[in-house]
Design a protein around this motif. Sequence first.
Motif, short mmCIF file in Angstrom:
data_model
loop_
_atom_site.label_atom_id
_atom_site.label_comp_id
_atom_site.label_asym_id
_atom_site.label_seq_id
_atom_site.Cartn_x
_atom_site.Cartn_y
_atom_site.Cartn_z
N GLU A 1 -0.48 11.48 -3.03
CA GLU A 1 -0.67 12.08 -4.29
C GLU A 1 0.60 13.07 -4.44
O GLU A 1 1.18 13.60 -3.58
N ARG A 2 0.85 13.13 -5.70
CA ARG A 2 1.81 14.12 -6.19
C ARG A 2 0.96 15.36 -6.85
O ARG A 2 0.31 15.07 -7.59
N LEU A 3 1.10 16.61 -6.23
CA LEU A 3 0.15 17.63 -6.60
C LEU A 3 0.79 18.39 -7.96
O LEU A 3 -0.27 19.23 -8.34
N ASP A 4 2.04 18.41 -7.96
CA ASP A 4 2.84 19.48 -8.97
C ASP A 4 3.99 18.89 -9.25
O ASP A 4 4.64 17.88 -8.65
N ARG B 1 13.85 11.61 -5.28
CA ARG B 1 14.13 11.23 -6.66
C ARG B 1 13.33 12.01 -7.78
O ARG B 1 13.74 12.18 -8.79
N GLU B 2 12.09 12.35 -7.49
CA GLU B 2 11.26 12.61 -8.47
C GLU B 2 10.61 14.05 -8.36
O GLU B 2 9.86 14.56 -9.10
N GLY B 3 10.85 14.53 -7.14
CA GLY B 3 10.08 16.08 -6.81
C GLY B 3 8.63 16.18 -6.72
O GLY B 3 8.25 14.99 -6.42
N GLY B 4 8.31 17.45 -6.69
CA GLY B 4 6.93 17.17 -6.44
C GLY B 4 6.35 17.63 -5.04
O GLY B 4 6.73 17.00 -4.21
N THR B 5 5.40 18.55 -4.87
CA THR B 5 4.58 18.58 -3.61
C THR B 5 3.79 17.63 -3.50
O THR B 5 3.08 17.14 -4.38
N ARG B 6 3.79 16.90 -2.14
CA ARG B 6 3.07 15.64 -1.83
C ARG B 6 2.10 15.71 -1.01
O ARG B 6 2.26 16.48 -0.03
N LEU B 7 1.01 14.74 -1.03
CA LEU B 7 0.00 14.78 -0.20
C LEU B 7 -0.27 13.59 0.34
O LEU B 7 -0.34 12.44 -0.53
N LEU C 1 8.85 10.89 1.27
CA LEU C 1 10.21 11.69 1.25
C LEU C 1 11.23 10.98 0.26
O LEU C 1 11.81 11.54 -0.48
N THR C 2 11.38 9.70 0.40
CA THR C 2 12.31 8.72 -0.52
C THR C 2 12.08 9.09 -1.83
O THR C 2 12.86 9.47 -2.67
N GLU C 3 10.65 8.92 -2.37
CA GLU C 3 10.20 9.10 -3.75
C GLU C 3 10.48 10.65 -4.19
O GLU C 3 10.73 10.94 -5.18
N ALA D 1 0.71 -1.22 -0.04
CA ALA D 1 0.13 0.04 0.11
C ALA D 1 0.99 1.52 -0.06
O ALA D 1 0.42 2.25 -0.34
N LEU D 2 1.92 1.26 0.59
CA LEU D 2 3.05 2.29 0.72
C LEU D 2 3.87 2.25 -0.67
O LEU D 2 4.56 3.33 -0.78
N GLY D 3 3.65 1.45 -1.64
CA GLY D 3 4.45 1.53 -2.84
C GLY D 3 6.06 1.11 -2.54
O GLY D 3 6.62 1.46 -3.33
#
Length: 437
Positions: free
Chosen positions: A188-191, A363-369, A358-360, A15-17
Amino acid sequence: MDTTVRTGTELLWSALGGDPSLVDRVAYGGPSGLLPARLPVMDLARAAVAVAGLAAVERAGLPGRVRVDDGAVATAFVSERHLRIDGRAPVWFAPLSRFWRCSDGWVRTHANYPHHKTALLTALGVREESVEASVEAVAAAIAERTAAEVETAVYAAGGLAVALRTPEEWAAHEQGREVAARPLLARERLDDAPPRRRSGPLRVLDLTRVIAGPVATRTLALLGADVLRIDPPADPELPDQHADTDIGKRTAALDLASPSDRRTFDELLDAADVLVTGYRPGALDRFGLHRPGLVVARLSAWGDYGPWGERRGFDSLVQVATGIAVTEGSADAPGALPAQALDHGTGYLLAAAVLRTLTEQDREGGTRLVRLALAQTGHWLTHALPGYSPERYLTETEGPLGRLRHALSPVSYEDGPTGWSRPPGVAGADAPEWLGA
């Protein structure tokens, strides 16, 4: 170790990927039989702690194993019961936080905080008197009403009360259907904002209350984060709750309605890496908490959707609404889990979700929710985890005595026998000789 232990960890880690191969690094041990319940509470507890450890070693790039000791897990899940302050044992539930008999069943209230107590008394038309008088008056007022009437009236007044429901009633309820239709957690990745440039320890701004959120941030503090908890000056955390869940953190008081305190808060948020919130959904929206590159972890009781999406709630109330209290007792005598396991389990899972995100993000950036809810954890406990069922360990065999249902042997090893080669025969009917003699 029972395969259900690993199953729980695998389900949560998926579930956490997370990378499935990392699950092999978890080592389980410790005393057995802890947190006994009809539902697989210990499996939830182990798995939640395991994924928090996995997310920590993954983020830190450490090669070692994650140790999960049942004794440590069970003790931590009832940490509030073991807390002593200069030898004093805290009281965790106020006199008006309990089950009450209604005209048609049961309702449970939560009135630990002064404003929730006031709202409860107001909704029931009860004056605040001595503890004994208030308990008697509340009992009398509730006894004359249905559980649904009490639930509706108390929530309308800003308090907390939940009618006891069976699992079937919760499954048919609109909020229950909303919960069942969603995954355990959402990330979710918001941007496409770049990650925040960090120097020094991870900065975590903590806007949580009671158990689940504070357990998550307490865990992040253990792992080296600089956790700063903010409470309103007029509504601080309950002192004993603070002593139990704010270890490892720093705490401050800010009134966000004050321009100067608001500026201070905005400066803190601008420099934070992670924001963890645990207030009622929507309660903090007016403060404009979005920042590019921030990881926001949002915790609620019922989820931020459906007819109960803006309701307050606590572990004890979620157990009552979702049918867990009936499963652990009955409709006539409701029970409870052996720990506030929805709170604690969600707390460790939230910490794991923040670390994985945070780990993802690195690597990939993005504001996260990240979003979790106690009701979602409750649904996972009651539907996803395999509980003990004798039928899994029984088989049927035809023989001279008829068709037998009997237990499988617990002796098992690779390439070993899966069962006996012959059924029992008629007693005394075999020849007194060795086979092949």
